[in-house]
Design a protein around this motif. Structure first.
Motif, PDB file in Angstrom:
ATOM      1  N   GLY A 233       0.794  -1.222   0.000  1.00 36.64           N
ATOM      2  CA  GLY A 233       0.000   0.000   0.000  1.00 36.64           C
ATOM      3  C   GLY A 233       0.824   1.269   0.000  1.00 36.64           C
ATOM      4  N   GLY A 234       2.147   1.130   0.084  1.00 29.44           N
ATOM      5  CA  GLY A 234       3.025   2.298   0.045  1.00 29.44           C
ATOM      6  C   GLY A 234       3.029   2.950  -1.325  1.00 29.44           C
ATOM      7  N   GLN A 235       3.544   4.166  -1.367  1.00 27.27           N
ATOM      8  CA  GLN A 235       3.446   4.948  -2.596  1.00 27.27           C
ATOM      9  C   GLN A 235       4.799   5.498  -3.036  1.00 27.27           C
ATOM     10  N   LEU A 236       4.972   5.514  -4.344  1.00 29.31           N
ATOM     11  CA  LEU A 236       6.119   6.151  -4.984  1.00 29.31           C
ATOM     12  C   LEU A 236       5.617   7.361  -5.745  1.00 29.31           C
ATOM     13  N   TRP A 237       6.215   8.523  -5.492  1.00 25.66           N
ATOM     14  CA  TRP A 237       5.882   9.756  -6.208  1.00 25.66           C
ATOM     15  C   TRP A 237       7.130  10.213  -6.970  1.00 25.66           C
ATOM     16  N   LEU A 238       6.961  10.490  -8.261  1.00 23.48           N
ATOM     17  CA  LEU A 238       8.073  10.879  -9.113  1.00 23.48           C
ATOM     18  C   LEU A 238       7.747  12.169  -9.862  1.00 23.48           C
ATOM     19  N   GLU A 239       8.730  13.070  -9.922  1.00 21.67           N
ATOM     20  CA  GLU A 239       8.655  14.171 -10.878  1.00 21.67           C
ATOM     21  C   GLU A 239       9.351  13.703 -12.146  1.00 21.67           C
ATOM     22  N   THR A 240       8.733  13.953 -13.303  1.00 17.92           N
ATOM     23  CA  THR A 240       9.218  13.348 -14.537  1.00 17.92           C
ATOM     24  C   THR A 240       9.322  14.357 -15.669  1.00 17.92           C
ATOM     25  N   ASN A 241      10.034  13.932 -16.702  1.00 21.76           N
ATOM     26  CA  ASN A 241      10.033  14.623 -17.986  1.00 21.76           C
ATOM     27  C   ASN A 241       8.784  14.181 -18.735  1.00 21.76           C
ATOM     28  N   PRO A 242       7.881  15.111 -19.102  1.00 23.71           N
ATOM     29  CA  PRO A 242       6.656  14.707 -19.794  1.00 23.71           C
ATOM     30  C   PRO A 242       6.903  13.875 -21.053  1.00 23.71           C
ATOM     31  N   LEU A 243       8.082  14.030 -21.671  1.00 25.32           N
ATOM     32  CA  LEU A 243       8.384  13.274 -22.883  1.00 25.32           C
ATOM     33  C   LEU A 243       8.491  11.777 -22.612  1.00 25.32           C
ATOM     34  N   TYR A 244       8.834  11.402 -21.372  1.00 25.30           N
ATOM     35  CA  TYR A 244       9.075   9.992 -21.056  1.00 25.30           C
ATOM     36  C   TYR A 244       8.133   9.468 -19.982  1.00 25.30           C
ATOM     37  N   GLU A 245       7.084  10.226 -19.712  1.00 27.07           N
ATOM     38  CA  GLU A 245       6.135   9.844 -18.667  1.00 27.07           C
ATOM     39  C   GLU A 245       5.466   8.507 -18.985  1.00 27.07           C
ATOM     40  N   GLU A 246       5.101   8.259 -20.247  1.00 23.94           N
ATOM     41  CA  GLU A 246       4.443   7.006 -20.601  1.00 23.94           C
ATOM     42  C   GLU A 246       5.376   5.811 -20.426  1.00 23.94           C
ATOM     43  N   MET A 247       6.654   5.982 -20.746  1.00 26.83           N
ATOM     44  CA  MET A 247       7.625   4.907 -20.552  1.00 26.83           C
ATOM     45  C   MET A 247       7.738   4.542 -19.072  1.00 26.83           C
ATOM     46  N   ILE A 248       7.721   5.554 -18.220  1.00 27.13           N
ATOM     47  CA  ILE A 248       7.826   5.312 -16.787  1.00 27.13           C
ATOM     48  C   ILE A 248       6.571   4.594 -16.281  1.00 27.13           C
ATOM     49  N   GLU A 249       5.406   5.041 -16.751  1.00 25.77           N
ATOM     50  CA  GLU A 249       4.166   4.377 -16.363  1.00 25.77           C
ATOM     51  C   GLU A 249       4.178   2.905 -16.753  1.00 25.77           C
ATOM     52  N   GLU A 250       4.611   2.607 -17.977  1.00 30.59           N
ATOM     53  CA  GLU A 250       4.641   1.219 -18.443  1.00 30.59           C
ATOM     54  C   GLU A 250       5.538   0.367 -17.550  1.00 30.59           C
ATOM     55  N   ARG A 251       6.689   0.908 -17.186  1.00 30.79           N
ATOM     56  CA  ARG A 251       7.606   0.168 -16.330  1.00 30.79           C
ATOM     57  C   ARG A 251       6.992  -0.086 -14.965  1.00 30.79           C
ATOM     58  N   LEU A 252       6.318   0.913 -14.408  1.00 28.74           N
ATOM     59  CA  LEU A 252       5.690   0.757 -13.105  1.00 28.74           C
ATOM     60  C   LEU A 252       4.574  -0.286 -13.142  1.00 28.74           C
ATOM     61  N   LEU A 253       3.802  -0.283 -14.221  1.00 29.61           N
ATOM     62  CA  LEU A 253       2.738  -1.281 -14.360  1.00 29.61           C
ATOM     63  C   LEU A 253       3.323  -2.690 -14.431  1.00 29.61           C
ATOM     64  N   GLU A 254       4.451  -2.819 -15.127  1.00 32.80           N
ATOM     65  CA  GLU A 254       5.118  -4.122 -15.200  1.00 32.80           C
ATOM     66  C   GLU A 254       5.569  -4.598 -13.828  1.00 32.80           C
ATOM     67  N   LEU A 255       5.917  -3.647 -12.958  1.00 35.04           N
ATOM     68  CA  LEU A 255       6.351  -3.986 -11.609  1.00 35.04           C
ATOM     69  C   LEU A 255       5.185  -4.223 -10.654  1.00 35.04           C
ATOM     70  N   GLY A 256       3.972  -4.059 -11.142  1.00 34.09           N
ATOM     71  CA  GLY A 256       2.805  -4.351 -10.327  1.00 34.09           C
ATOM     72  C   GLY A 256       2.215  -3.178  -9.579  1.00 34.09           C
ATOM     73  N   PHE A 257       2.617  -1.955  -9.917  1.00 34.45           N
ATOM     74  CA  PHE A 257       2.084  -0.768  -9.258  1.00 34.45           C
ATOM     75  C   PHE A 257       0.744  -0.346  -9.879  1.00 34.45           C
ATOM     76  N   GLU A 258      -0.086   0.284  -9.075  1.00 36.00           N
ATOM     77  CA  GLU A 258      -1.236   1.029  -9.590  1.00 36.00           C
ATOM     78  C   GLU A 258      -0.755   2.460  -9.847  1.00 36.00           C
ATOM     79  N   VAL A 259      -1.007   2.984 -11.034  1.00 36.28           N
ATOM     80  CA  VAL A 259      -0.357   4.221 -11.457  1.00 36.28           C
ATOM     81  C   VAL A 259      -1.377   5.312 -11.766  1.00 36.28           C
ATOM     82  N   THR A 260      -1.103   6.516 -11.274  1.00 37.38           N
ATOM     83  CA  THR A 260      -1.900   7.699 -11.597  1.00 37.38           C
ATOM     84  C   THR A 260      -0.956   8.831 -11.977  1.00 37.38           C
ATOM     85  N   ALA A 261      -1.245   9.508 -13.082  1.00 34.17           N
ATOM     86  CA  ALA A 261      -0.450  10.657 -13.518  1.00 34.17           C
ATOM     87  C   ALA A 261      -1.131  11.951 -13.080  1.00 34.17           C
TER      88      ALA A 261
END
Length: 293
Positions: free
Chosen positions: A250-278
């Motif tokens: 239930g813990g959370q990871l918060w990241l500041e990102t480059n909008p150009l690569y935000e989708e790549m980061i989301e995909e990686r997080l989903l692969e790791l089993g996270f629930e993701v919100t931008a």
């Protein structure tokens, strides 16, 4: 030189609005004159020594040196932080990130009961200190690879009255080196680990540098800004991998990102089993990612 002359001198470099803000900051921080004092003409009453110092500041500003380095301070979330060359100047976007996190915790986040927080790449300490002061009961740890950053961050925490534990850690090192730093499977297995991890890592690709202002390129630390074009997630991948093992359920990871690569980061997080919100920043760009383990 008075206030109007100073900002008019800076306007070709910074634009009228920013030039006025910089000039006002100079008079307030260095000479103790408020905006009301400027309206009353007290900027014309500086001593000869103060006028000489003002002229020197104006020349440094004309060379694109950031006013925060010249004055040694930067404002962040209503507090004044010491900054110096070698330390990334805190940005308004990162203020917005801190407000998102504190609002999320206040509005019933599952991390409310634990509040064990890790800030990766703390720089001036602005994120770690802000969360330590604005989240009641927060237990905050902050990492950085730079001894200069850690020295400045520790000084800021002490001056602002924030209880933060600072550690010199290279996020690119082997994850096995992090297990004694407050996370990892060994702690999680004993019911430990962090309830929240936050990071604003370097995320500007080298090829984007040519679009940036000289006051950033010539003065701010490239180590805290840039990543190779062929490895834009250089820092995100180890941070995400570490969060997957170091966060409590239930813990959370918060990241500041480059909008150009935000989708790549989301995909990686989903692969790791996270629930993701931008989340968007204050300028409408998708800048922040919230990932729940």
């Amino acid at each position: 030189m008075n206030y109007n002359e100073l900002w008019h001198q800076l306007a070709p470099l910074y634009g009228d609005g920013e030039a006025k803000a910089i000039a006002q900051m100079v008079y307030e921080v260095r000479f103790g004159l408020s905006l009301s004092d400027l309206y009353l003409g007290k900027d014309t009453q500086l001593s000869a020594d103060d006028q000489a110092e003002l002229q020197e500041i104006a020349e440094r500003l004309a060379d694109n040196e950031p006013v925060q380095y010249i004055l040694g301070v930067a404002n962040f979330c209503g507090r004044t932080f010491h900054v110096e060359p070698g330390i990334l100047i805190p940005r308004p976007e990162t203020e917005h990130l801190c407000r998102l996190i504190t609002e999320h915790v206040a509005n019933g986040s599952p991390i409310r009961s634990t509040r064990s927080i890790l800030d990766i790449g703390t720089g001036s300490g602005c994120i770690a200190i802000t969360l330590a002061l604005d989240i009641p009961g927060a237990q905050v740890t902050a990492w950085d690879i730079s001894p200069i950053a850690l020295r400045v961050a520790k000084d800021n925490a002490q001056r602002l009255g924030a209880n933060v534990t600072f550690q010199e850690v290279d996020v690119l090192s082997s994850p096995s080196l992090w297990r004694g730093m407050g996370g990892g499977s060994s702690l999680r297995g004993m019911g430990g680990g962090f309830s929240l991890i936050v990071s604003n890592p370097p995320y500007i690709c080298d090829s984007e540098a040519e679009q940036m202002e000289a006051n950033v390129l010539d003065y701010e630390p490239g180590l805290a800004l840039f990543v190779p074009d062929d490895d834009p997630l250089k820092f995100y991948v180890p941070i995400m991998n570490y969060a997957q093992s170091a966060l409590r359920a239930g813990g959370q990871l918060w990241l500041e990102t480059n909008p150009l690569y935000e989708e790549m980061i989301e995909e990686r997080l989903l692969e790791l089993g996270f629930e993701v919100t931008a989340h968007d920043d204050q300028f409408g760009k998708t800048r922040f990612i919230q990932a729940i383990r």
